[in-house]
Design a protein around this motif. Structure first.
Motif, PDB file in Angstrom:
ATOM      1  N   PRO A   8       0.792  -1.230   0.000  1.00  8.52           N
ATOM      2  CA  PRO A   8       0.000   0.000   0.000  1.00  8.52           C
ATOM      3  C   PRO A   8       0.825   1.280   0.000  1.00  8.52           C
ATOM      4  O   PRO A   8       0.304   2.345  -0.335  1.00  8.52           O
ATOM      5  CB  PRO A   8      -0.829  -0.102   1.282  1.00  8.52           C
ATOM      6  CG  PRO A   8      -0.158  -1.124   2.114  1.00  8.52           C
ATOM      7  CD  PRO A   8       0.593  -2.029   1.194  1.00  8.52           C
ATOM      8  N   SER A  52      -7.134   6.362  -5.686  1.00 10.46           N
ATOM      9  CA  SER A  52      -7.158   4.991  -5.179  1.00 10.46           C
ATOM     10  C   SER A  52      -5.903   4.676  -4.376  1.00 10.46           C
ATOM     11  O   SER A  52      -5.972   4.052  -3.315  1.00 10.46           O
ATOM     12  CB  SER A  52      -7.274   3.992  -6.335  1.00 10.46           C
ATOM     13  OG  SER A  52      -8.503   4.134  -7.001  1.00 10.46           O
ATOM     14  N   GLU A  53      -4.747   5.102  -4.876  1.00  6.00           N
ATOM     15  CA  GLU A  53      -3.493   4.837  -4.173  1.00  6.00           C
ATOM     16  C   GLU A  53      -3.475   5.521  -2.809  1.00  6.00           C
ATOM     17  O   GLU A  53      -3.014   4.937  -1.819  1.00  6.00           O
ATOM     18  CB  GLU A  53      -2.304   5.276  -5.022  1.00  6.00           C
ATOM     19  CG  GLU A  53      -2.113   4.398  -6.235  1.00  6.00           C
ATOM     20  CD  GLU A  53      -1.149   4.962  -7.264  1.00  6.00           C
ATOM     21  OE1 GLU A  53      -0.559   4.153  -8.003  1.00  6.00           O
ATOM     22  OE2 GLU A  53      -0.988   6.204  -7.357  1.00  6.00           O
ATOM     23  N   VAL A  56      -5.870   3.490  -0.516  1.00  5.47           N
ATOM     24  CA  VAL A  56      -5.270   2.225  -0.072  1.00  5.47           C
ATOM     25  C   VAL A  56      -4.258   2.497   1.033  1.00  5.47           C
ATOM     26  O   VAL A  56      -4.222   1.788   2.046  1.00  5.47           O
ATOM     27  CB  VAL A  56      -4.640   1.456  -1.255  1.00  5.47           C
ATOM     28  CG1 VAL A  56      -3.823   0.273  -0.775  1.00  5.47           C
ATOM     29  CG2 VAL A  56      -5.728   0.992  -2.233  1.00  5.47           C
ATOM     30  N   ALA A  60      -4.542   1.265   4.873  1.00  7.56           N
ATOM     31  CA  ALA A  60      -3.445   0.520   5.500  1.00  7.56           C
ATOM     32  C   ALA A  60      -3.041   1.150   6.829  1.00  7.56           C
ATOM     33  O   ALA A  60      -2.658   0.440   7.771  1.00  7.56           O
ATOM     34  CB  ALA A  60      -2.254   0.442   4.555  1.00  7.56           C
ATOM     35  N   LEU A  96     -11.799   0.485   0.216  1.00 10.77           N
ATOM     36  CA  LEU A  96     -11.135  -0.620  -0.492  1.00 10.77           C
ATOM     37  C   LEU A  96     -12.095  -1.306  -1.446  1.00 10.77           C
ATOM     38  O   LEU A  96     -11.704  -1.672  -2.561  1.00 10.77           O
ATOM     39  CB  LEU A  96     -10.556  -1.623   0.500  1.00 10.77           C
ATOM     40  CG  LEU A  96      -9.359  -1.150   1.311  1.00 10.77           C
ATOM     41  CD1 LEU A  96      -8.955  -2.215   2.328  1.00 10.77           C
ATOM     42  CD2 LEU A  96      -8.180  -0.801   0.413  1.00 10.77           C
ATOM     43  N   VAL A  99     -12.261   0.774  -4.543  1.00 13.57           N
ATOM     44  CA  VAL A  99     -11.024   0.702  -5.335  1.00 13.57           C
ATOM     45  C   VAL A  99     -11.024  -0.534  -6.234  1.00 13.57           C
ATOM     46  O   VAL A  99     -10.509  -0.484  -7.351  1.00 13.57           O
ATOM     47  CB  VAL A  99      -9.785   0.731  -4.411  1.00 13.57           C
ATOM     48  CG1 VAL A  99      -8.515   0.352  -5.152  1.00 13.57           C
ATOM     49  CG2 VAL A  99      -9.635   2.107  -3.772  1.00 13.57           C
ATOM     50  N   TRP A 118      -1.287  -8.171  -5.948  1.00 18.73           N
ATOM     51  CA  TRP A 118      -1.848  -6.914  -5.460  1.00 18.73           C
ATOM     52  C   TRP A 118      -3.219  -7.166  -4.844  1.00 18.73           C
ATOM     53  O   TRP A 118      -3.520  -6.669  -3.751  1.00 18.73           O
ATOM     54  CB  TRP A 118      -1.944  -5.890  -6.590  1.00 18.73           C
ATOM     55  CG  TRP A 118      -2.590  -4.604  -6.176  1.00 18.73           C
ATOM     56  CD1 TRP A 118      -2.016  -3.583  -5.464  1.00 18.73           C
ATOM     57  CD2 TRP A 118      -3.931  -4.188  -6.424  1.00 18.73           C
ATOM     58  NE1 TRP A 118      -2.915  -2.568  -5.269  1.00 18.73           N
ATOM     59  CE2 TRP A 118      -4.107  -2.914  -5.848  1.00 18.73           C
ATOM     60  CE3 TRP A 118      -5.013  -4.779  -7.086  1.00 18.73           C
ATOM     61  CZ2 TRP A 118      -5.301  -2.220  -5.909  1.00 18.73           C
ATOM     62  CZ3 TRP A 118      -6.209  -4.078  -7.154  1.00 18.73           C
ATOM     63  CH2 TRP A 118      -6.346  -2.817  -6.573  1.00 18.73           C
ATOM     64  N   GLN A 119      -4.043  -7.950  -5.524  1.00 23.40           N
ATOM     65  CA  GLN A 119      -5.378  -8.263  -4.992  1.00 23.40           C
ATOM     66  C   GLN A 119      -5.248  -9.001  -3.662  1.00 23.40           C
ATOM     67  O   GLN A 119      -6.017  -8.742  -2.729  1.00 23.40           O
ATOM     68  CB  GLN A 119      -6.180  -9.103  -5.996  1.00 23.40           C
ATOM     69  CG  GLN A 119      -7.586  -9.406  -5.525  1.00 23.40           C
ATOM     70  CD  GLN A 119      -8.450  -8.172  -5.355  1.00 23.40           C
ATOM     71  OE1 GLN A 119      -8.588  -7.378  -6.280  1.00 23.40           O
ATOM     72  NE2 GLN A 119      -9.039  -8.004  -4.179  1.00 23.40           N
ATOM     73  N   ILE A 122      -4.629  -6.462  -0.995  1.00 20.91           N
ATOM     74  CA  ILE A 122      -5.874  -5.754  -0.671  1.00 20.91           C
ATOM     75  C   ILE A 122      -6.749  -6.644   0.206  1.00 20.91           C
ATOM     76  O   ILE A 122      -7.335  -6.190   1.193  1.00 20.91           O
ATOM     77  CB  ILE A 122      -6.628  -5.329  -1.951  1.00 20.91           C
ATOM     78  CG1 ILE A 122      -5.800  -4.341  -2.774  1.00 20.91           C
ATOM     79  CG2 ILE A 122      -8.016  -4.777  -1.625  1.00 20.91           C
ATOM     80  CD1 ILE A 122      -5.579  -2.989  -2.128  1.00 20.91           C
ATOM     81  N   LEU A 125      -5.550  -6.589   3.758  1.00 25.41           N
ATOM     82  CA  LEU A 125      -5.993  -5.359   4.421  1.00 25.41           C
ATOM     83  C   LEU A 125      -7.457  -5.472   4.838  1.00 25.41           C
ATOM     84  O   LEU A 125      -7.821  -5.126   5.970  1.00 25.41           O
ATOM     85  CB  LEU A 125      -5.835  -4.152   3.487  1.00 25.41           C
ATOM     86  CG  LEU A 125      -4.462  -3.537   3.345  1.00 25.41           C
ATOM     87  CD1 LEU A 125      -4.508  -2.395   2.329  1.00 25.41           C
ATOM     88  CD2 LEU A 125      -3.946  -3.040   4.674  1.00 25.41           C
ATOM     89  N   ARG A 126      -8.290  -5.948   3.934  1.00 28.02           N
ATOM     90  CA  ARG A 126      -9.719  -6.102   4.239  1.00 28.02           C
ATOM     91  C   ARG A 126      -9.915  -7.029   5.427  1.00 28.02           C
ATOM     92  O   ARG A 126     -10.694  -6.725   6.329  1.00 28.02           O
ATOM     93  CB  ARG A 126     -10.490  -6.648   3.032  1.00 28.02           C
ATOM     94  CG  ARG A 126     -10.674  -5.660   1.915  1.00 28.02           C
ATOM     95  CD  ARG A 126     -11.697  -6.119   0.894  1.00 28.02           C
ATOM     96  NE  ARG A 126     -13.022  -5.674   1.327  1.00 28.02           N
ATOM     97  CZ  ARG A 126     -13.882  -6.387   2.040  1.00 28.02           C
ATOM     98  NH1 ARG A 126     -13.630  -7.613   2.390  1.00 28.02           N
ATOM     99  NH2 ARG A 126     -15.052  -5.890   2.400  1.00 28.02           N
TER     100      ARG A 126
END
Length: 141
Positions: A8, A52-53, A56, A60, A96, A99, A118-119, A122, A125-126
């Motif tokens: 992130p 989006s960045e 994220v 985070a 998220l 995004v 990358w997914q 994410i 994080l979720r």
């Protein structure tokens, strides 16, 4: 340099966002993080990659304060202390979700270049942001 890894904080936009947090007065930092999250949730049309960045990275930072959360990047994350952000968990989850929902430029960019790792980042994080039922224990190691 742009983006150099899947984390992130592994892009110029997120690093700049964290630098802006460091330069902001302590009392404004939560608001800056909240704004980054709400900006993407309310975005109509195609969500641009820079927004989006930032979202994220903001998510985070919230996740870092949750049980099992990974700390912010030691170089690209903020250096100054942050307030308690755990009240922003739901907002971070919603950001998220946006995004990774079409139309999203960042999601499209990662999909074009093997976005599986990358997914997965994410998704981690979720999972950290999801509230845990009372008494549930985090897995060890």
């Amino acid at each position: 340099m742009g983006t150099w890894d899947i984390g992130p904080f592994d892009n110029d936009t997120a690093a700049d966002f964290c630098g802006d947090l460091d330069e902001a007065p302590a009392g404004r930092r939560e608001g800056i993080i909240r704004d980054a999250l709400t900006r993407v949730i309310g975005a109509a049309g195609c969500l641009e990659a820079p927004e989006s960045e930032e979202a994220v990275a903001a998510a985070a930072l919230v996740a870092a304060q949750c049980p099992g959360g990974e700390p912010a990047h030691p170089v690209y994350g903020p250096e100054e202390p942050l307030p308690d952000l755990t009240g922003l968990r739901d907002l971070a989850l919603r950001a998220l979700d946006r995004v990774v929902t079409d139309p999203s430029e960042l999601m499209d960019l990662w999909t074009e270049s093997d976005g599986g790792p990358w997914q997965a980042a994410i998704d981690r994080l979720r999972n950290t942001l999801l509230p845990r039922p009372p008494g549930e224990r985090l897995p060890l190691g």
